[in-house]
Design an enzyme around this catalytic site. Structure first.
Site, short mmCIF file in Angstrom:
data_model
loop_
_atom_site.label_atom_id
_atom_site.label_comp_id
_atom_site.label_asym_id
_atom_site.label_seq_id
_atom_site.Cartn_x
_atom_site.Cartn_y
_atom_site.Cartn_z
N GLU A 1 0.86 -1.17 0.00
CA GLU A 1 0.00 0.00 0.00
C GLU A 1 0.91 1.23 0.00
O GLU A 1 1.76 1.38 0.88
CB GLU A 1 -0.87 -0.04 1.26
CG GLU A 1 -2.17 0.75 1.14
CD GLU A 1 -3.00 0.70 2.43
OE1 GLU A 1 -3.47 1.77 2.85
OE2 GLU A 1 -3.19 -0.40 3.00
N ASP B 1 -6.08 9.02 9.81
CA ASP B 1 -4.76 8.60 10.25
C ASP B 1 -4.41 9.13 11.63
O ASP B 1 -4.70 10.28 11.97
CB ASP B 1 -3.70 9.06 9.24
CG ASP B 1 -3.75 8.22 7.97
OD1 ASP B 1 -3.72 6.99 8.10
OD2 ASP B 1 -3.86 8.81 6.87
#
Ligand SMILES: Cc1ncc(COP(=O)(O)O)c(C=O)c1O
Ligand SMILES: Cc1ncc(COP(=O)(O)O)c(C=O)c1O
Lengths: 408, 258, 408, 258
Positions: B48, B59
């Site tokens: 990824e 995040d």
């Protein structure tokens, strides 16, 4: 806009899409091509739950009555419209102020938080989180939470907590917990990010009380509905005071909630709607379309799509985006968006204080700065102009002192 | 041209092989591409590739920090694509970023350049089921599978729809929270995986908060694969370089293959 | 107090001297043995002129209408009554707040200054002078002056100008000149002295806009009349809200204007009237009769008749005297005067903020402190208690922060 | 017992002598009584003895300063009376203070002790025509004349009433303002004196802002006497002592006798 009505044979006032203006967004939460619900999947169910709860509540007379009665008994509504006699003479226009500065906690923010706090309780949740920049929405949220006995946590950029120590303490007095946000640029947009990140972890018992007409659907719509009391009141008062429909209805734009609430009352009228952004945070007039904080709207961003920080004299306008409905109103030409710069804003603040006895917050001073610049030019002499005085200047006096007198 | 994410993953899953997808923030470090090669060498089934965004709402601290470093290094989507295009990497590459980065380039250009760089999958977490359509169509036309997320909070019917739409794999969010290393695996994992198992879906990869070989092992007992982001990124931030990344991913590989 | 009416044979509510309570003082401006006009001869004609002008204006519907409409359109009146749901439950009483904190400039002071500014104009004068302690009355005076285009000079003890730099700047923004007073103790009472000294030199074109129900006749009466809007509104609202006549009507006392205005609406009712002084400035409960600033009243003074400085946490209550009408109401037992100390006041402030979402000014927090202390004791359970929330706490937040957190 | 103010002033005025009344703040200086004797020696027809008050609203900076000094020295009305009682001074003494000092002692006690100290006149500026009655009655019963003020702002009818009530002399306020040295005499002097001349009155003495022999001379052309306060107090504050006071009052005497 006047046209001949073929049926009744007389001239009638014509408004494009009268029924459609500032109505309900579509099912995906779109206002034209703006809005939507651009949040990670974990938050989607919470947004859906909120949308359902809001629709249900807003259609429930018991809820609406409680909301209205709190705004009245506790919030100080209705706020009056004040005619500025001396400034009007100076400018050759009729200048009116809708006095949201007189609402409890000192700005229009209370309208929205009362609605959302009631909704929080109705959804069976007992916590609220909120983001804040300068602290106005944080103080308002803490206030509503105290009133209804909810827990409240406010996310505030670390830089802002330092700049606004007194507002931090005010929130603490009101029983809220203030969390300094150290990520990113440590300012408002990061506080929103952090609030969303936290919301994910607590959706079960926590409502995210967003402070403006931004974020994912249903927030832009819901917050506008909770703020439309400004415009609805003002429209009625304008009639009662014999102003009729003002020629111009002006409001400053941070996220756009005070403007949206005000415009909502005049969207279907002939009034020209003017939103005034800070030059350093002019998402509509200097930005471009993009997606941030769950919405597609106009944003200030660099050539790679990285979001820029907004910078102006007024913390409450330092948001790099704008509510999606404003982007839409600009698109279809129903509202016009203008800018005001720091210097003229400072002058506008001083002028209103010394000529009319009202120290405005720096945010609505942007609206006034535009009016002062355009009266007799873009705004023809004799026009009636209604400015949303979205908040009082007390919160800004220390800052203005240090700018004008160079004191620390 | 890249290696098809869905074909590779379907094949591996058919062989009952567990999938391992390490996450690396592109541009966070001068040697990031070497690290990508190292993790492939250590047994990654796909990588990824994170593109930094100023406002990464899904995040946590670690990936935020990596993103800020990357932005400070001048990383852009297209600089990443250009660098990737110079190497020929033997696993599917999945780009992970927020929608504004995609939208700002324009779907067509973004997909075109990504594909040219060997990207065959995308994760755009702020494109929900309702919003993902346009991007997914364009991506597909460039051979890019777009992966959707299912969260612990996703209700049953919605899970079915998401799984029907998700391509390559379905990203099972391990817990209600953002990316970040966790001491213990969330109790939510079991629920979200079995919820997905109850409907037709591509391979199920669990991510967000899977931090150690032990946790990866536990997850792999239920799911088809694991995604490890923050724990790896932390090691890179700590200066462990390609070697450290290699060692860590090897240990993950070993754990899930146990 | 109920008695059998012999004429109509039913029980009727009986109020002693119903017609006389808080009526017009006698020709010498006396309320019982208090009041009067103890100023040097040069000021007497100005006081007489003012008395005549006020009588004339107050009887003139045009004046009254302008006063009322400014208070409405500009000042934000009527202010609501807020029921404190959570605190009431905690205390076992029904606690209501009259929300003067929502009035423009943040306290009841605006009511008085609008009246006096209008009177200034009506007397053909174009300047106002005013004294101020913490700055509330100064800001209000500067505000009213700006509104009506009057020149305004505010006298403020030098120590106070240093402690309240932001309020000084606020007045300056409003176009007023602030003069630091360096005589005597350099605080409020000296600011009054200095304002009077200056008034002597400018009586021709200048009105002295006194900030409370003190000073020579007609000030105590006139200021009470300009503040009675609080009590009149509250009495009406109490009826409308179904409270009827509150069992207790409570207000803090500095000079006594917010209390006088509030009491005026209930003087002829059965409500118990309670004025709460700061322990460090308790002119009625710890003082003795004397003459200061043109009036005979209760004063804090030493054994030689030298006036003492008042000291409390709240600058707005640090006045060594009290309005003469309060001295009289105490004398005849119509009102009761109590004290509250700094510590319980701080606690009251925090409690109202966190339980009800209202940060009170330190002044009305004195009233609340008394209520908190007496609820269930002196105030029987089940009583209805109406507190005049005379101002908002924003002005005090910095001070409270430094006290509670030991920050400078 | 003191020397009657009204008798002495009436007599002097009949002789066409101009009256000179210096003001001294009692207790402002250890030698204040010596200064009182010095000004009498220099030709004062009466001396105004100020008693300090914390809030002297008719006084400007100079007398305020002297008052604060006096208070700091522990001066009280009764300490002043006690000290005065020890000397035998050959002119009428007029006590000047604010009403709270009088009221706090009680009229009877204040008047009694004042009279015992030789005081035969009083000026209580915050006792207006409407309020002075009670005090005046008590004072009179102790042989103390109470002097009232007429100001430039006082209307005609009121002037008549005040002059009818004022005993010993009538205090003509020279200007709209508080005590304090002035560079030039106010234009108001002429108006206030002629206003009083138009009604029956005791001798007219002008005070407040009369600062120099020149000004005293000008005033004495119209009025029956002059009161000099701040200018004298300033010299005492500046440390010129009994000698300086003597010299200054002599020069005033000379000027008004010119
Ligand atoms: C007084 C005031 N006006 C305006 C704003 C801007 O917000 P919005 O555009 O949502 O009204 C703020 C934000 O803090 C504010 O405090
Ligand atoms: C909020 C508030 N309440 C009360 C007072 C005390 O004044 P008063 O007793 O005249 O109402 C003040 C004075 O500044 C004040 O600001």
């Amino acid at each position: 806009m006047w046209t001949m009505d073929p049926l009744i044979g007389v001239e009638v006032e014509m408004v494009d899409n009268a029924e459609m203006m500032m109505g309900t967004p579509d099912d995906d939460g779109r206002f034209g091509s703006f809005g939507g619900r651009f949040v990670p999947e974990p938050l989607i169910p919470a947004c859906l739950e909120l949308e359902a709860a809001f629709k249900d509540a807003w259609g429930d007379p018991v809820f609406v009555e409680e909301y209205e009665s709190i705004l009245h008994d506790f919030g100080g509504r209705p706020t009056p419209i004040t005619f500025c006699r001396r400034l009007s003479e100076d400018l050759g226009i009729s200048l009116y102020l809708k006095r949201e500065d007189l609402a409890h906690t000192g700005s229009h923010k209370i309208n929205n938080v009362i609605g959302q706090a009631l909704l929080t309780r109705r959804m069976g949740k007992h916590k609220m989180i909120a983001e804040t920049g300068a602290g106005q929405h944080g103080v308002a949220s803490a206030t509503a939470a105290a009133l209804l006995g909810l827990e409240c946590t406010v996310y505030m950029g670390e830089l802002d907590t330092q700049r606004q120590e007194l507002n931090v303490f005010r929130m603490e007095l009101l029983g809220a917990t203030v969390v300094p946000v150290t990520s990113g640029s440590k300012t408002l947009k990061d506080a929103v990010n952090e609030a969303m990140r936290t919301w994910v972890t607590q959706v079960d018992d926590t409502h995210y009380c967003l402070g403006s007409v931004m974020g994912p659907h249903p927030f832009p719509w819901m917050v506008r509905e909770f703020q439309r009391v400004i415009g609805d009141e003002a429209a009625l008062q304008s009639k009662e005071l014999g102003i009729g429909t003002p020629d111009y209805v002006v409001a400053c734009i941070g996220g756009g909630s005070n403007a949206a609430g005000m415009f909502a009352g005049f969207a279907d009228s002939t009034a020209q709607l003017i939103g005034v952004e800070a030059s350093g945070g002019a998402a509509i007039t200097s930005g471009s379309p993009g997606v941030l904080h769950g919405m597609r709207s106009q944003l200030i961003q660099d050539d790679q799509g990285q979001i820029s920080e907004a910078h102006s004299i007024s913390a409450g306008l330092d948001y790099p985006g704008i509510g999606p409905e404003h982007a839409h109103l600009a698109d279809i030409g129903r509202a016009r968006y203008e800018q005001a710069g720091d210097d003229e804003v400072l002058e506008a603040l001083q002028l209103l204080a010394s000529r009319e006895g009202i120290i405005p917050a720096l945010e609505p001073a942007h609206g006034l700065a535009w009016i002062l610049r355009e009266a007799g030019r873009g705004i023809p002499k004799g026009s009636s102009v209604l400015l949303n005085m979205s908040g009082r200047g007390d919160k800004d006096v220390a800052q203005v002192l240090s700018i004008l007198k160079g004191r620390p | 041209m890249g290696i098809s994410l869905s074909e590779r993953f379907d094949a591996l899953t058919k062989e009952k092989k567990k999938l391992l997808i390490p996450y690396i923030m592109a541009g966070m470090d001068d040697s990031w591409l070497d690290i990508v090669e190292a993790v492939i060498d250590a047994g990654a089934d796909a990588v990824e590739i994170g593109l930094p965004f100023s406002d990464p709402i899904l995040d946590g601290e670690t990936i935020q920090e990596a993103g800020l470093l990357s932005l400070a290094n001048g990383t852009t989507a297209f600089s990443v694509f250009a660098e990737l295009a110079k190497r020929s990497l033997q696993v599917p590459l999945v780009v992970m970023t927020y929608y504004n980065i995609v939208a700002h380039s324009g779907h067509e250009r973004f997909a075109g350049e990504a594909a040219a760089a060997g990207i065959t999958g995308s994760i755009v977490p702020d494109l929900s089921l309702e919003e993902v359509g346009d991007w997914q169509d364009v991506a597909r036309s460039h051979g890019i599978d777009s992966v959707l997320l299912v969260a612990p909070s996703t209700p049953h019917e919605r899970t079915r729809e998401i799984c029907a739409r998700s391509k390559g794999f379905v990203y099972a969010v391990a817990r209600m929270g953002v990316t970040g290393e966790q001491g213990a695996l969330s109790d939510d994992v079991h629920g979200v995986v079995s919820k997905i198992r109850a409907v037709p879906s591509p391979p199920i990869c669990v991510g967000i908060g899977v931090s150690t070989p032990e946790q990866a092992f536990d997850v792999s007992r239920e799911a088809d694969g694991v995604i490890v982001g923050s724990a790896l990124v932390r090691k890179i931030l700590d200066g462990e370089g390609a070697q450290g990344a290699h060692a860590f991913v090897s240990s993950l590989r070993e754990a899930i293959d146990r």
